[in-house]
Write an enzyme that holds these catalytic residues in place. Structure first.
Site, PDB file in Angstrom:
ATOM      1  CE  LYS A 128      -4.797 -11.006  -1.124  1.00 13.79           C
ATOM      2  NZ  LYS A 128      -5.139 -11.464   0.192  1.00 13.79           N
ATOM      3  CE  LYS A 136       3.710  -2.330  -4.796  1.00 17.97           C
ATOM      4  NZ  LYS A 136       2.674  -1.311  -4.716  1.00 17.97           N
ATOM      5  CE  LYS A 182      -5.190   1.496  -5.673  1.00 16.36           C
ATOM      6  NZ  LYS A 182      -5.074   0.060  -5.675  1.00 16.36           N
TER       7      LYS A 182
HETATM    8  P1  TYM Z   1       0.840  -1.514   1.535  1.00 17.38           P
HETATM    9  O1  TYM Z   1      -0.095  -2.178   2.460  1.00 17.38           O
HETATM   10  O2  TYM Z   1       0.555  -1.500   0.085  1.00 17.38           O
HETATM   11  O3  TYM Z   1       2.273  -2.117   1.730  1.00 17.38           O
HETATM   12  C1  TYM Z   1       2.833  -2.171   3.022  1.00 17.38           C
HETATM   13  C2  TYM Z   1       4.304  -1.934   2.974  1.00 17.38           C
HETATM   14  O4  TYM Z   1       4.923  -2.904   2.141  1.00 17.38           O
HETATM   15  C3  TYM Z   1       5.692  -2.254   1.157  1.00 17.38           C
HETATM   16  N1  TYM Z   1       5.621  -3.033  -0.090  1.00 17.38           N
HETATM   17  C4  TYM Z   1       6.687  -3.338  -0.810  1.00 17.38           C
HETATM   18  N2  TYM Z   1       7.994  -3.084  -0.630  1.00 17.38           N
HETATM   19  C5  TYM Z   1       8.865  -3.591  -1.535  1.00 17.38           C
HETATM   20  N3  TYM Z   1       8.468  -4.340  -2.597  1.00 17.38           N
HETATM   21  C6  TYM Z   1       7.173  -4.627  -2.822  1.00 17.38           C
HETATM   22  N4  TYM Z   1       6.797  -5.369  -3.853  1.00 17.38           N
HETATM   23  C7  TYM Z   1       6.204  -4.112  -1.899  1.00 17.38           C
HETATM   24  N5  TYM Z   1       4.855  -4.218  -1.794  1.00 17.38           N
HETATM   25  C8  TYM Z   1       4.520  -3.537  -0.687  1.00 17.38           C
HETATM   26  C9  TYM Z   1       5.069  -0.887   0.968  1.00 17.38           C
HETATM   27  O5  TYM Z   1       6.011   0.022   0.432  1.00 17.38           O
HETATM   28  C10 TYM Z   1       4.682  -0.548   2.378  1.00 17.38           C
HETATM   29  O6  TYM Z   1       5.788  -0.037   3.084  1.00 17.38           O
HETATM   30  N6  TYM Z   1       0.004   3.251   2.320  1.00 17.38           N
HETATM   31  C11 TYM Z   1       0.624   2.100   2.875  1.00 17.38           C
HETATM   32  C12 TYM Z   1       0.169   1.749   4.282  1.00 17.38           C
HETATM   33  C13 TYM Z   1       0.241   2.897   5.205  1.00 17.38           C
HETATM   34  C14 TYM Z   1       1.413   3.448   5.786  1.00 17.38           C
HETATM   35  C15 TYM Z   1       0.980   4.523   6.592  1.00 17.38           C
HETATM   36  C16 TYM Z   1       2.754   3.128   5.684  1.00 17.38           C
HETATM   37  C17 TYM Z   1      -0.814   3.608   5.659  1.00 17.38           C
HETATM   38  N7  TYM Z   1      -0.365   4.604   6.495  1.00 17.38           N
HETATM   39  C18 TYM Z   1       1.890   5.292   7.311  1.00 17.38           C
HETATM   40  C19 TYM Z   1       3.665   3.898   6.392  1.00 17.38           C
HETATM   41  C20 TYM Z   1       3.225   4.963   7.197  1.00 17.38           C
HETATM   42  C21 TYM Z   1       0.309   0.940   1.960  1.00 17.38           C
HETATM   43  O7  TYM Z   1      -0.646   0.897   1.269  1.00 17.38           O
HETATM   44  O8  TYM Z   1       1.163  -0.027   2.042  1.00 17.38           O
END
Ligand code: TYM
Length: 331
Positions: free
Chosen positions: A197, A194, A111
């Site tokens: 969005k 990856k 970031k």
């Molecule tokens: P976020 O919103 O970026 O993504 C949500 C979930 O989707 C998975 N993900 C992917 N997996 C495989 N390939 C990809 N291209 C891909 N893009 C996204 C992410 O690994 C995630 O599992 N920090 C987290 C949200 C969060 C969370 C938590 C998750 C907040 N608190 C507690 C688990 C437990 C996040 O930003 O995910």
């Protein structure tokens, strides 16, 4: 019975990365475990959404969860900001989270590189809030994609540190989990490894995409000039197309295009057409249910209210015990 917790930030419809990384295998386990799946709206405030966008995106994710097959009678589905206890645990964990270790987290460093004008405290302490989300329910397992592995390691660090500091055996160590399979990373259509969005909207296929949108994006996907010798190693962008095909197409289809690649006969246009059609077939049932559910505000209200109640019950119990352990006592 194990406790399973996961969440997704509200940024609109879920894309295939979210679905395969965090949701698909969660759907299988929702009936056998004590599952919590939430919408991480506090986390999304680091990017400063407008109130209308925030609400709209939270709704969108709730609709997508249900459309994907999360069953509110089995899993507890809730909105993170409906559980204020999470913010209390976040504050408490932050008192023992060190600047140095937070600055070393890969997602934070990324970031700093990509948005140097908005490096806020929420980004720095993102892993403490995420740890609070998980350990507030004393989760054993956290279904996530590969990119979240380091955050889960931090959650274990904070849980252990709390135990050591207060000489208790209270929090358990949560592990990143994908139902017995490797943690995965679904690639983007733009050549990046990856699907994301925030990196490139056009690299994503959303569960709610129309057939036309899917065809348009896939036909524009990055590839290369084609192999010049048999069995040539694939460039990243080409490998990505094959990996997407592996996720949604039949094995025969994948093998067919692999053979064409290995014998230098592949035409990416044909492969993309096939991939697009398979993606359309794969996403069509999700899209249909998303459209149905989007207007059912009464049902969405019921699901979110019922989820918040259950999540608050579990979170309040933890906070009560944590406060006692720390030494907040009534006079
Ligand atoms: P976020 O919103 O970026 O993504 C949500 C979930 O989707 C998975 N993900 C992917 N997996 C495989 N390939 C990809 N291209 C891909 N893009 C996204 C992410 O690994 C995630 O599992 N920090 C987290 C949200 C969060 C969370 C938590 C998750 C907040 N608190 C507690 C688990 C437990 C996040 O930003 O995910």
């Amino acid at each position: 019975m194990e406790i399973v917790v996961s969440g997704i930030r509200p940024t609109g419809d879920l894309h295939l990365g979210n679905y395969f990384g965090a949701l698909k295998n969660f759907l299988k386990m929702q009936y056998e475990n004590n599952c919590y799946f939430f919408i991480a709206d506090y986390h999304s405030l680091t990017t400063h959404p407008t109130p209308a966008d925030l609400h709209g995106n939270v709704k969108r994710v709730l609709v997508n969860y249900l459309a994907a097959g999360l069953d509110p009678e089995a899993a507890c589905i809730y909105v993170q900001s409906d559980i204020p206890q999470v913010t209390e645990l976040y504050l408490l964990l932050n008192m023992n989270a060190y600047k140095g270790e937070l600055e070393r987290v890969a997602s934070f460093k990324e970031k700093i590189r990509t948005q140097p004008d908005n490096v806020n405290a929420g980004l720095l302490t993102y892993p403490t809030l995420m740890a609070a989300d998980v350990i507030i329910h004393k989760a054993h397992k956290v279904p996530v994609g590969k990119d979240q592995e380091q955050h889960l390691e931090m959650a274990r660090t904070f849980a252990n540190r709390f135990n050591r500091l207060y000489k208790v055996d209270y929090f358990i160590e949560p592990v990143a989990y994908n139902f017995g399979e490797e943690l995965i990373k679904i690639p983007g259509l733009d050549g990046s490894t990856k699907m994301s969005k925030s990196d490139n909207e056009n690299s994503c296929i959303y569960l709610g995409d129309s057939a036309e949108a899917i065809r348009k994006k896939v036909m524009k996907a990055v590839s290369d000039q084609g192999p010049t010798e048999p069995n040539q190693p694939k460039a990243q962008a080409v490998e990505n197309l094959f990996n997407l095909m592996k996720a949604v197409s039949a094995e025969d289809t994948l093998n067919h295009f692999n053979d064409l690649y290995n014998t230098c006969q592949i035409r990416y246009g044909d492969m993309k057409k096939q991939l697009a059609e398979d993606l359309v077939i794969f996403t069509a049932p999700f899209r249909e249910r998303i459209l149905e559910l989007s207007d059912d505000n009464a049902y969405l209200h019921k699901v979110a209210t019922q989820g918040a109640e259950k999540a608050r019950e579990s979170a309040s119990k933890t906070i009560k015990e944590v406060r006692e352990i720390i030494g907040f006592r009534a006079f």
